[in-house]
Every structure is written in structure tokens, then in C-alpha cells.
Write an enzyme that holds these catalytic residues in place. Structure first.
Site, short mmCIF file in Angstrom:
data_model
loop_
_atom_site.label_atom_id
_atom_site.label_comp_id
_atom_site.label_asym_id
_atom_site.label_seq_id
_atom_site.Cartn_x
_atom_site.Cartn_y
_atom_site.Cartn_z
N LYS A 139 -17.15 -7.79 0.45
CA LYS A 139 -17.08 -9.22 0.17
C LYS A 139 -17.92 -9.58 -1.05
CE LYS A 139 -18.24 -13.75 2.14
NZ LYS A 139 -18.62 -14.51 3.35
N HIS A 276 22.62 11.13 5.17
CA HIS A 276 22.41 9.69 5.23
C HIS A 276 21.98 9.23 6.62
CE1 HIS A 276 23.76 9.37 1.16
NE2 HIS A 276 24.96 9.85 1.44
#
Length: 524
Positions: A139, A276
Site C-alpha cells: 500500500k 477442437h
């Protein structure tokens, strides 16, 4: 303030890799070292001067190390805005020294869970002080630099070398992003583990660690990457790649489908060929070579450029067959040296080994993003034993048909809905996938069976004498009759349609044996 000279560092790490070298490099720059527990001992044993955090806080480590860094003199040093007069005054009054660098990596919670440790051990590996410090330092990126991964030690040293012993704001901002990603992933891992106490968790979190950046996703205009979730589940994400270029997004998606399917088979050698994300051929055999050839014969055209998964050790005979056409990826639990030598001649063929196969019945949560949210569901671990198949027709299946029905039903679980699968003598001979109409899937699968017959020189469709599986019930008799017309002699389906009686009557009229499973396998 952009550049912050590095004068004081707090080091508290679970992973000691690179720790000594880091400590030596910082000490050589005149940085004061603060540390805790095992980290402090390791640094001292290497001849470095280290101040214990307990000396700074005035409190000893207590409660088996659960409480050691949760103190204002630590968090004040991480959070203080040095250019804020009130913060500076508070530091002076309370004797809080600024901490310019925080090096923390966390208790190995994810690895502990993956090892199968008991609940008490897992709970003890939930880090509290580490994430609190990381979040505080990240922070305060204007003044504090946070490093959470040993892989970033070299980048830190390069930053200090380039800036006369200081860190710059862009570097600290990057490290803050990495730090918050780490604590978020850590909390997500804990939350996911804890979620077993809720049937539907109020909040869900998903996290992963970057394993492989990719050139693109399904299409060249889509960015993509592979992340691992820390579960160590055997499969494509955790496999060892022995040769070939990096896997693409589509390769990984298809290979995952292949290995999850072949893992369903444990009694006999089995091979699945995927294109696929759908199977184009699945078979069992006396050997993997036989299984591969029979899977390949189901759809030789689609197998070109496909993905091959085996449920046993890749051997030389099977390797020779696979290299007969272009194959993108082969994945197996292991491979013999001779098989690897054969593959080595095909530089574009990727070979992956998993060590073992995933457990298809291991519970896990699946998540799919939709606009504005996520869909979450349990992985399809559904299994119906042969003894629970319910014969609903006048004619019961033979033992040979039951074996084929089991295989067809297993494959149906891994074929995109609507799914129709023809199987004969332990091999698929026709697969219809992903159609809007079940009748269309039936027709496509029957057409595939005709193609098999043409390729193999058979006098009639390969579906003649086969069995057929449907992943969901036949809402009308037309789909079942299409299968009968193709030559199927037995059917497996969930049942549960309002017109089950009509479908059963049609099966009886056609001389079919049919069993209900009571479970469907939609796959979208």
C-alpha cells in the site's frame, strides 16, 4: 518522492532459496537487516549481522511463532508516509524506524494442501503476519518496496545497481502489483479450501500463478496465458514437456480434453485422439499400439494435426504409428527412451508426460465467466456402474454389447452436446458432436461410420452391429430410429423424457436393446 535510498530491510521468508545471496548483497550495500526466526538464523549462520524483530518490538516471538510481526513498530515502519509531518512526528515519538524493503514469502499453504496433509497441519500453514506485512508495504508504494518471490531478487539487485542503491517508484509499483496478486492468490487458496464447509459459498475466489505467456489465444487478436492453480492435479498444466515448441492456447485446451478422457480408462490400454476439444477417435486394445490404430481408424481425416492421449507408457511401436501422420501433441503418463528417440526426429511434435493420470472422480469446482459474473459448478464426476444400468426393452444387451455400451457412455461424457457415439468391438466408429439437434448428431455420427467403412474397405457401414450412446435422453423416437437405420443394435441413454414410453416402444419394434442410466452428461 520517486527514488528511495535503501537503508533498512525486513526479511522473513518461508522459502529460503536465494536468501543468503540476497542478504550478502544487501549487507554489502550497507543495508541494515531485520529478520525473524529461521530467516534470521540462516543469515547469521552465513556470517551476516542481523537484528531480530523482537529487539525492535520489545516483544518475543510467541504462541509457536503465530505472533511476531503484528506490532506497530513493524507496521508503522511499513506504512508511514515519510513526507507527512504527522507521520514523521509519530515515528519520532514512538521510536519507529522506516522499513524501505520488505522481503516476505508466505507459509506454503498451497503445497501443504496439495500434499494431502491433515486439517490441523493445513491450518497451521495459513500465514497471518506475512500477508498483513505484504499488504501494508505494498500500500505504501511511495516509500516501501515489497518483494514476495525469490525470482525477483535479481531484478531488485539490478534496480539498486541502476539507481545508486535506491528503488524508483515504477519499480515499487510493479512490485506492489505482484505483492497484491500474491496475497489475493493466497487468500483465494485458503478460501477455496475452506469452501468445503459451505455447499454454495457466499463468495468465491479463483487464483493462479503464471506458468506460460502465450503468443495469442484462440485467435491471433486475443491475448492469452496459462496459469497453474497449485492443486498439482496431473494433466497438461503440470506435465513435463520433453520436446517441441511451446504449447498454444488451443493445444492446451485440446490436450486437457484428451488426458481427462483417457484417464477414464484403467482396465485396458486406451487411446483418445482429440480435435477442437472433441474426441474424433477413442479405443481400447490389447496394446497401446492396437488401441491407437483403432482410434485413428475412426476418423483418419480429423486425426491429422490432432492431440493424442494414452493411459499408459508410450512405447516404440505406438510412437512409430503416431509419427505416421502430423500430430500436434502426445500426452502420456510416461514414455520409453526408444519412443522418445523416435519422436525426436519430429521436431514440431510435442511430447508431454504427466507421471500419472488425473482421477476423473476427484471433486473439483469448475468456473466459467459470463457477462457480469461467474458460473460455478462441480466437475462432472458422475459415474453409473454397469450393475445400475436399467434394461428397459424386451431385449437385454449381451455381455459384449454391455462392454461397448460402457465405452460409448464414457466417451459421451467428453463430447460436446448434443452427443451421439457409435462403438463397435471396443472402438468408436462414429461420433456426432455439438449439434443443435440430436437427430443431426445421429446423422453425422452415422455418416462418419460410413467413412470408416470406406477407408477400411468394409462392405457396409462400420455402425452395423454397433452400440450407440446419447449424452441426454431422446425427446422423440426419431433420433433413436436414425441410429437403428445406421445399424446400431443396442442403445444407452439417460432416460427421463416425457415420451420415454414411445422411445422404448420404438426400440422394441426395431429389435434394439436399450438401457437407461438415470444420469445425463451435457457438456457445453
Amino acid at each position: 518522492m520517486t527514488a528511495v535510498p535503501l537503508k533498512r530491510a525486513l526479511i522473513s521468508v518461508s522459502d529460503k532459496g536465494g536468501l543468503i545471496e540476497l542478504g550478502q548483497a544487501l549487507a554489502a550495500r550497507g543495508v541494515e537487516l531485520l529478520s525473524t526466526g529461521g530467516s534470521a538464523k540462516a543469515l547469521r549462520d552465513a556470517g551476516l549481522t542481523v537484528k531480530d524483530v523482537a529487539e525492535v518490538t520489545g516483544f518475543p516471538e510467541m504462541m509457536d511463532g503465530r505472533v511476531k510481526t503484528l506490532h506497530p513498530k513493524v507496521h508503522g515502519g511499513l506504512l508511514a508516509l515519510r513526507d507527512n509531518p504527522d507521520h514523521a512526528a509519530a515515528m519520532d515519538v514512538h521510536g519507529i524506524g522506516g522499513i524501505d524493503l520488505l522481503v516476505v514469502n508466505l507459509y506454503p499453504f498451497e503445497a501443504t494442501v496439495a500434499s494431502g496433509a491433515d486439517e490441523a497441519t493445513c491450518i497451521e500453514n495459513i500465514d497471518i503476519g506475512g500477508p498483513a506485512m505484504i499488504r501494508a508495504g505494498a500500500k505504501n508504494q511511495g516509500f516501501t518496496c515489497v518483494v514476495t518471490d525469490p525470482e525477483d531478487y535479481a531484478a531488485l539487485m539490478a534496480e539498486l545497481d541502476a539507481n545508486d542503491g535506491a528503488t524508483t517508484l515504477p519499480f515499487r509499483q510493479r512490485q506492489s502489483a505482484i505483492a497484491y496478486g500474491r496475497t489475493a492468490a493466497y487468500d483465494a487458496a485458503v478460501a477455496t479450501w475452506m469452501a468445503r464447509f459451505e455447499e454454495t459459498p457466499r463468495r468465491v475466489a479463483a487464483a493462479g500463478r503464471l506458468a506460460q505467456p502465450m503468443r495469442y489465444g484462440e485467435n491471433p487478436h486475443q491475448a492469452a496465458a496459462l496459469y497453474v492453480d497449485g492443486s498439482n492435479r496431473p494433466g497438461v498444466a503440470t506435465a513435463t514437456q520433453h520436446q517441441g515448441k511451446d504449447l498454444s492456447y488451443n493445444n492446451i485446451n485440446d490436450t486437457d480434453a484428451a488426458v481427462e478422457l483417457v484417464a477414464e480408462f484403467t482396465a485396458d490400454p486406451a487411446v483418445a485422439i482429440i480435435k477442437h476439444a472433441n474426441p474424433c477417435g477413442v479405443a481400447t486394445g490389447a496394446t497401446l499400439a492396437e488401441a491407437y490404430q483403432r482410434a485413428f481408424d475412426c476418423d483418419r481425416t480429423s486425426a491429422f494435426g490432432g492431440i493424442v492421449a494414452l493411459n499408459g507408457t508410450l512405447d516404440a511401436d505406438t510412437a512409430r504409428l503416431i509419427t505416421g501422420i502430423f500430430t500436434e501433441v502426445v500426452i502420456a503418463p510416461a514414455a520409453t527412451d526408444e519412443a522418445r528417440e523416435i519422436f525426436a526426429a519430429k521436431k514440431n511434435l510435442r511430447l508431454l508426460t504427466t507421471g500419472t493420470l488425473p482421477d476423473p472422480r476427484q471433486p473439483r469446482r469448475m468456473m466459467k465467466q459470463v457477462a457480469g459474473g461467474w458460473l460455478a459448478q462441480d466437475h462432472d464426476t458422475g459415474f453409473v456402474a454397469d450393475a445400475d444400468f436399467r434394461v428397459v426393452t424386451k431385449l437385454a444387451p449381451t455381455d459384449a454389447q454391455l462392454r461397448d455400451l460402457r465405452l460409448a457412455w464414457t466417451v459421451a461424457k467428453h463430447v460436446k452436446s448434443n452427443a451421439i457415439i457409435y462403438v463397435k468391438d471396443g472402438a468408436t466408429v462414429g461420433i456426432g458432436a455439438g449439434q443443435m439437434s440430436r437427430v443431426d448428431s445421429s446423422r453425422i455420427a452415422a455418416r462418419k461410420a460410413l467413412d470408416v467403412a470406406e477407408v477400411l474397405g468394409l462392405p457396409q457401414s462400420a455402425a452395423v452391429g454397433s452400440v450407440v450412446a446419447s449424452d441426454a435422453f431422446f425427446p422423440f423416437a426419431d433420433g433413436l430410429l436414425a441410429a437403428a437405420e445406421a445399424g446400431a443394435t443396442a442403445v444407452i441413454q439417460p432416460g427421463g423424457s416425457m415420451r420415454d414410453d414411445e422411445v422404448i416402444a420404438a426400440a422394441d419394434d426395431a429389435g434394439l436393446a436399450m438401457v437407461f442410466t438415470g444420469m445425463r452428461h451435457f457438456r457445453h
